[in-house]
Design a protein around this motif. Sequence first.
Motif, PDB file in Angstrom:
ATOM      1  N   ARG A  11      10.251 -12.417  29.765  1.00  0.00           N
ATOM      2  CA  ARG A  11       9.118 -11.812  30.460  1.00  0.00           C
ATOM      3  C   ARG A  11       9.232 -10.295  30.547  1.00  0.00           C
ATOM      4  N   SER A  12      10.303  -9.739  30.012  1.00  0.00           N
ATOM      5  CA  SER A  12      10.509  -8.296  30.069  1.00  0.00           C
ATOM      6  C   SER A  12       9.683  -7.602  28.987  1.00  0.00           C
ATOM      7  N   GLU A  13       9.751  -6.293  28.973  1.00  0.00           N
ATOM      8  CA  GLU A  13       8.998  -5.521  27.977  1.00  0.00           C
ATOM      9  C   GLU A  13       9.397  -5.882  26.562  1.00  0.00           C
ATOM     10  N   ARG A  14      10.686  -6.146  26.370  1.00  0.00           N
ATOM     11  CA  ARG A  14      11.184  -6.517  25.045  1.00  0.00           C
ATOM     12  C   ARG A  14      11.185  -8.023  24.820  1.00  0.00           C
ATOM     13  N   GLY A  15      10.674  -8.774  25.805  1.00  0.00           N
ATOM     14  CA  GLY A  15      10.663 -10.229  25.701  1.00  0.00           C
ATOM     15  C   GLY A  15       9.968 -10.766  24.468  1.00  0.00           C
ATOM     16  N   PRO A  16       8.778 -10.246  24.095  1.00  0.00           N
ATOM     17  CA  PRO A  16       8.120 -10.744  22.882  1.00  0.00           C
ATOM     18  C   PRO A  16       8.953 -10.531  21.618  1.00  0.00           C
ATOM     19  N   SER A  20      10.312 -13.463  19.242  1.00  0.00           N
ATOM     20  CA  SER A  20      10.078 -13.483  17.798  1.00  0.00           C
ATOM     21  C   SER A  20      11.388 -13.659  17.039  1.00  0.00           C
ATOM     22  N   LEU A  21      12.472 -13.061  17.543  1.00  0.00           N
ATOM     23  CA  LEU A  21      13.778 -13.254  16.916  1.00  0.00           C
ATOM     24  C   LEU A  21      14.241 -14.699  17.065  1.00  0.00           C
TER      25      LEU A  21
END
Length: 478
Positions: A11-16, A20-21
């Motif tokens: 859910r963090s900014e880098r979560g997407p 995807s990884l």
Amino acid sequence: MPSTTTSVGLRSERGPILLSLMLSTALVALDATIIATASATIASELGAFEQVPWLFSSYLLAQAVSTPLAGRLSDIFGRKRLILAGVGLFLVGSILCGAAWSMGAMIAGRVLQGLGAGAVMPVSQTIAADIYTLEERAKTQGYLASVWAISSVVGPTLGGVFSEFVSWRWIFWINIPLCAVAAWMLIRRYHESPLDGEREPIDYVGAVLLTGGSTLLLLGLLEGGTTWGWASVPSVVILTAAVVLAAAFAWHALRATHPILDLRLLRRRVIGVATAISLVVGMVVLGLATYVPIYAQGVLGFGPLMAGFALAAMMVGWPLSASNAGRLYLRLGFRLTAMIGSVLVILGTALTLLLGDASPLVAVMGTTFLVGTGMGLTAVPTLIAAQSSVGHAIRGAVTGVNIFARSLGSALGVAVCGAIVNAVATVGPDGEPTGPALMDAIHLVFWVVAVCGVVIAALSVFMPADRQAARERRASLR
């Protein structure tokens, strides 16, 4: 960015990007297990049952050969281009496999899938190392490791369900939405910083020599003793050519200004030791993955499903311990964490020597789970240590060579253990070892695996001491 659980969660900014990884990794993880339960069904429909081993060999060969190249090319062209290319190749390969009209078309699709997987694995690991700090990777590793844990259980189940109740082609069709979603999320959410300076020239000579040498070496190791004898003309010619090309590549790489794979990196202690550990880890994993099911079925008399559970215990133990390895290496350092893991590997592989022709299946599962737990505390921290020792410009190359070493070790493990089993046991018409001497052959395989466990422990001792650095990291987080 602060190292909090929120900052590294989905859910963090880098979560997407992390998601995807995970999706990209799931493509490789699922494909490593899902086809095993459907290979007989595929062969019965497409014919050419004798070519079934190539469903696996072609994939592994293509993946192993492309891994070091993809890792290095991601340093030159950028991570985003390479991982999208890998996902694209995997998508095309999956479509070809799903629509395959012959075993030849199926094998061609598997090659494309392997090439895609060879790009996805090192580049996804490298992206995680790029966007997360060392402290944050201790948390994100749990997310990435969970993909392998889930896939080790879901993969064979899906393969069996699709083959029996729908169609084996859905084993490959299911990859289409996964590829599409992973690529879409990477395009939308992963924004890579522009590379500094001029782009390095591509070492085409080195790439050709590396690809040719590694292809022939892996082909010789995978097919030697099965498709042709070790002393046969094809085996001698292929392995000799592999050695010549490998020597030519080493000579070229040590003299080139911008080699496709800089062998001088292996002189750095942390990278050289981590790569050596990865190679021996590959031998242990494939040795057990190949012969534990054969032991469970051919000696203990269990069916394929129960034999799969015996091996799944190792595949579950690995990611479970890997997801918690970060807590250990942040507190104790990479070296001590790897040593703890190697002790568990020694204990697990030593216990395999006590297995006999009347051992309960739970004992087999316990030993493989223990080995997997030790692997998660050894292979993952040493890879992260190697990645953390270099900058962005060569991190992809370091990751690629580490994963390639594991693939090479897997081929060595199959070759060595296969030669032992074929020399002791009787090989049936289906190519599987059988007969009263099978237990003796499996016992020798377990000895090989146990020796490899000792080698992993010895190599772990040679990791650079970093206990003080771990103390300083803990102090900085307080």
